[in-house]
Design a protein around this motif. Structure first.
Motif, PDB file in Angstrom:
ATOM      1  N   PHE A  78      20.343 -22.647  13.106  1.00 10.80           N
ATOM      2  CA  PHE A  78      19.032 -22.374  13.392  1.00 10.80           C
ATOM      3  C   PHE A  78      17.633 -23.326  13.759  1.00 10.80           C
ATOM      4  CE2 PHE A  78      21.424 -18.409  12.135  1.00 10.80           C
ATOM      5  CZ  PHE A  78      22.117 -19.109  13.449  1.00 10.80           C
ATOM      6  N   ALA A  79      17.610 -24.001  12.731  1.00 11.52           N
ATOM      7  CA  ALA A  79      16.298 -24.836  11.775  1.00 11.52           C
ATOM      8  C   ALA A  79      16.380 -26.134  12.849  1.00 11.52           C
ATOM      9  CB  ALA A  79      16.471 -25.770  11.098  1.00 11.52           C
ATOM     10  N   PRO A  80      15.570 -26.573  13.739  1.00  7.19           N
ATOM     11  CA  PRO A  80      15.315 -28.003  14.135  1.00  7.19           C
ATOM     12  C   PRO A  80      16.436 -29.040  13.807  1.00  7.19           C
ATOM     13  CG  PRO A  80      12.487 -27.335  13.752  1.00  7.19           C
ATOM     14  CD  PRO A  80      14.412 -26.422  12.407  1.00  7.19           C
ATOM     15  N   ILE A  81      16.544 -29.720  15.050  1.00  7.85           N
ATOM     16  CA  ILE A  81      17.149 -31.515  14.630  1.00  7.85           C
ATOM     17  C   ILE A  81      17.001 -32.473  13.402  1.00  7.85           C
ATOM     18  CG2 ILE A  81      15.815 -32.609  16.296  1.00  7.85           C
ATOM     19  CD1 ILE A  81      19.720 -32.587  15.619  1.00  7.85           C
ATOM     20  N   LEU A  95      12.923 -19.132  14.832  1.00  5.53           N
ATOM     21  CA  LEU A  95      13.735 -21.114  14.880  1.00  5.53           C
ATOM     22  C   LEU A  95      14.362 -20.583  15.881  1.00  5.53           C
ATOM     23  CD1 LEU A  95      14.371 -21.438  11.026  1.00  5.53           C
ATOM     24  CD2 LEU A  95      12.468 -22.702  11.858  1.00  5.53           C
ATOM     25  N   ASP A  96      14.902 -19.764  16.235  1.00  7.32           N
ATOM     26  CA  ASP A  96      16.496 -19.806  17.198  1.00  7.32           C
ATOM     27  C   ASP A  96      15.746 -18.128  18.198  1.00  7.32           C
ATOM     28  OD1 ASP A  96      18.118 -19.416  18.806  1.00  7.32           O
ATOM     29  OD2 ASP A  96      19.536 -18.933  17.622  1.00  7.32           O
ATOM     30  N   PRO A  97      14.949 -18.105  18.703  1.00  9.37           N
ATOM     31  CA  PRO A  97      14.212 -17.104  19.703  1.00  9.37           C
ATOM     32  C   PRO A  97      15.717 -16.539  20.895  1.00  9.37           C
ATOM     33  CG  PRO A  97      13.068 -19.003  20.562  1.00  9.37           C
ATOM     34  CD  PRO A  97      14.558 -19.565  19.893  1.00  9.37           C
ATOM     35  N   ALA A  98      15.584 -14.982  20.718  1.00 11.30           N
ATOM     36  CA  ALA A  98      17.113 -14.469  21.372  1.00 11.30           C
ATOM     37  C   ALA A  98      16.474 -15.097  22.838  1.00 11.30           C
ATOM     38  CB  ALA A  98      16.702 -12.950  21.446  1.00 11.30           C
ATOM     39  N   PRO A  99      17.335 -15.114  24.084  1.00  7.86           N
ATOM     40  CA  PRO A  99      17.175 -15.274  25.260  1.00  7.86           C
ATOM     41  C   PRO A  99      16.480 -14.184  26.256  1.00  7.86           C
ATOM     42  CG  PRO A  99      19.610 -15.197  24.891  1.00  7.86           C
ATOM     43  CD  PRO A  99      18.616 -15.105  23.352  1.00  7.86           C
ATOM     44  N   LYS A 137      17.612 -29.814  10.709  1.00  4.53           N
ATOM     45  CA  LYS A 137      19.549 -29.948  10.545  1.00  4.53           C
ATOM     46  C   LYS A 137      19.793 -31.432   9.970  1.00  4.53           C
ATOM     47  CE  LYS A 137      20.716 -27.200  13.978  1.00  4.53           C
ATOM     48  NZ  LYS A 137      20.968 -26.900  15.637  1.00  4.53           N
ATOM     49  N   ILE A 138      19.144 -32.318  10.025  1.00  5.70           N
ATOM     50  CA  ILE A 138      19.335 -34.050   9.465  1.00  5.70           C
ATOM     51  C   ILE A 138      19.032 -33.728   8.092  1.00  5.70           C
ATOM     52  CG2 ILE A 138      18.900 -36.266   9.771  1.00  5.70           C
ATOM     53  CD1 ILE A 138      18.514 -36.248  12.594  1.00  5.70           C
ATOM     54  N   VAL A 139      18.547 -33.247   7.733  1.00  9.46           N
ATOM     55  CA  VAL A 139      17.729 -33.562   6.286  1.00  9.46           C
ATOM     56  C   VAL A 139      18.945 -32.623   5.638  1.00  9.46           C
ATOM     57  CG1 VAL A 139      16.637 -33.085   4.947  1.00  9.46           C
ATOM     58  CG2 VAL A 139      15.488 -33.898   6.417  1.00  9.46           C
ATOM     59  N   LEU A 140      19.402 -31.382   5.973  1.00 12.88           N
ATOM     60  CA  LEU A 140      20.122 -30.543   5.164  1.00 12.88           C
ATOM     61  C   LEU A 140      21.616 -30.758   5.245  1.00 12.88           C
ATOM     62  CD1 LEU A 140      18.720 -26.701   6.816  1.00 12.88           C
ATOM     63  CD2 LEU A 140      18.879 -28.055   4.478  1.00 12.88           C
ATOM     64  N   LEU A 141      22.364 -31.647   5.800  1.00 13.04           N
ATOM     65  CA  LEU A 141      23.318 -31.413   6.094  1.00 13.04           C
ATOM     66  C   LEU A 141      24.440 -32.694   4.816  1.00 13.04           C
ATOM     67  CD1 LEU A 141      25.831 -32.084   7.955  1.00 13.04           C
ATOM     68  CD2 LEU A 141      25.660 -34.226   8.946  1.00 13.04           C
TER      69      LEU A 141
END
Length: 263
Positions: A162-165, A223-227, A168-172
């Motif tokens: 759910f985080a920004p890209i 981080l990931d709002p509902a539509p 995600k790169i850091v967390l991988l």
């Protein structure tokens, strides 16, 4: 061409909080029972590795691997692709995880208390693997390890999902390292005795993990709002437009069919 008029698809239903709570609890129970079965099979020499040639021995090493795998796989067990929130609800996720994980950990420890009996003669006296069923310190240490490993794995997985890209790169690579760390630490716990200093360290890890997973759960909707859901008026307008488009295409089809008949 179908004679039915297409209608807007209904939004995916969101399960109730109580449903998700029992799902958190039930999936944890399923995981620990499954790996308890692998411990039992290894005790009888029925679990094998290296293309089924070498048996996996029921020892502290295998117990540590099993308890670590439960923590690694748990975030994926929580995912629910049939739900609009992907299994990580946007409302009530904080209390679901912060309270659900410790309660599930209690159940997990109770089931794992059967593991020393499955080891039999391979249980080395003085280790957590041998004393888990009788030593309160071992029970507390394993309980804290379960909470700490589960919460931190959840934090990394929710970040990847759910985080920004950039995060995600850091967390991988962090996620890959976390898998090895969780497994290594689980093995170390079961191969050694439960000391007071180790309990204090894992108590800090567990508390920080609960705080971190609670904070990340609180940011879930950010981080990931509902539509945005359609209002009743928007539904009716969409249905009207689809009906007009359907009638227009139907009219064109009849016109083309008629022209082909005249030609």
């Amino acid at each position: 061409m179908s004679d039915s008029v297409p209608t807007p698809r209904p939004e995916e239903p969101i399960p109730s909080w109580s449903y998700d709570f029992w799902r958190v609890f039930g999936l944890k129970a399923f995981a620990v029972v499954f790996f308890s079965l692998t411990v039992l099979l290894s005790h009888f020499g029925l679990l094998r590795k290296n293309v089924f040639s070498d048996p996996i021995e029921a020892d502290a090493l295998w117990l540590g691997i099993c308890v670590g795998l439960i923590a690694v796989l748990y975030p994926f067990l929580l995912m629910n692709t049939s739900s609009a929130d992907f299994g990580y609800r946007r409302q009530g996720l904080v209390r679901l995880l912060v309270f659900g994980i410790p309660l599930a950990a209690v159940m997990e420890v109770l089931i794992m208390m059967t593991w020393p009996f499955m080891l039999g003669d391979r249980a080395v006296p003085g280790t957590v693997a041998a004393d888990l069923a009788a030593d309160p310190s071992s029970m507390v240490l394993v309980f804290l390890y379960i909470i700490g490993s589960t919460t931190w794995m959840l934090v990394v997985i929710m970040g990847l999902a759910f985080a920004p890209i950039w995060l995600k790169i850091v967390l991988l690579p962090v996620y890959i390292g976390a898998i090895f760390a969780v497994e290594f630490l689980g093995i170390r716990i079961f191969e050694n005795s439960a000391s007071g200093g180790l309990i204090i360290v894992w108590a800090a890890v567990a508390v920080c993990g609960l705080a971190a997973v609670g904070a990340f759960a609180a940011l879930r909707s950010v981080l990931d709002p509902a539509p945005r859901q359609m209002t009743e008026g928007e539904r009716m307008e969409l249905s009207r437009r689809q009906r007009v488009e359907f009638d227009w295409h139907s009219g064109n089809d009849h016109f083309r069919n008629g022209a082909q008949g005249w030609s």
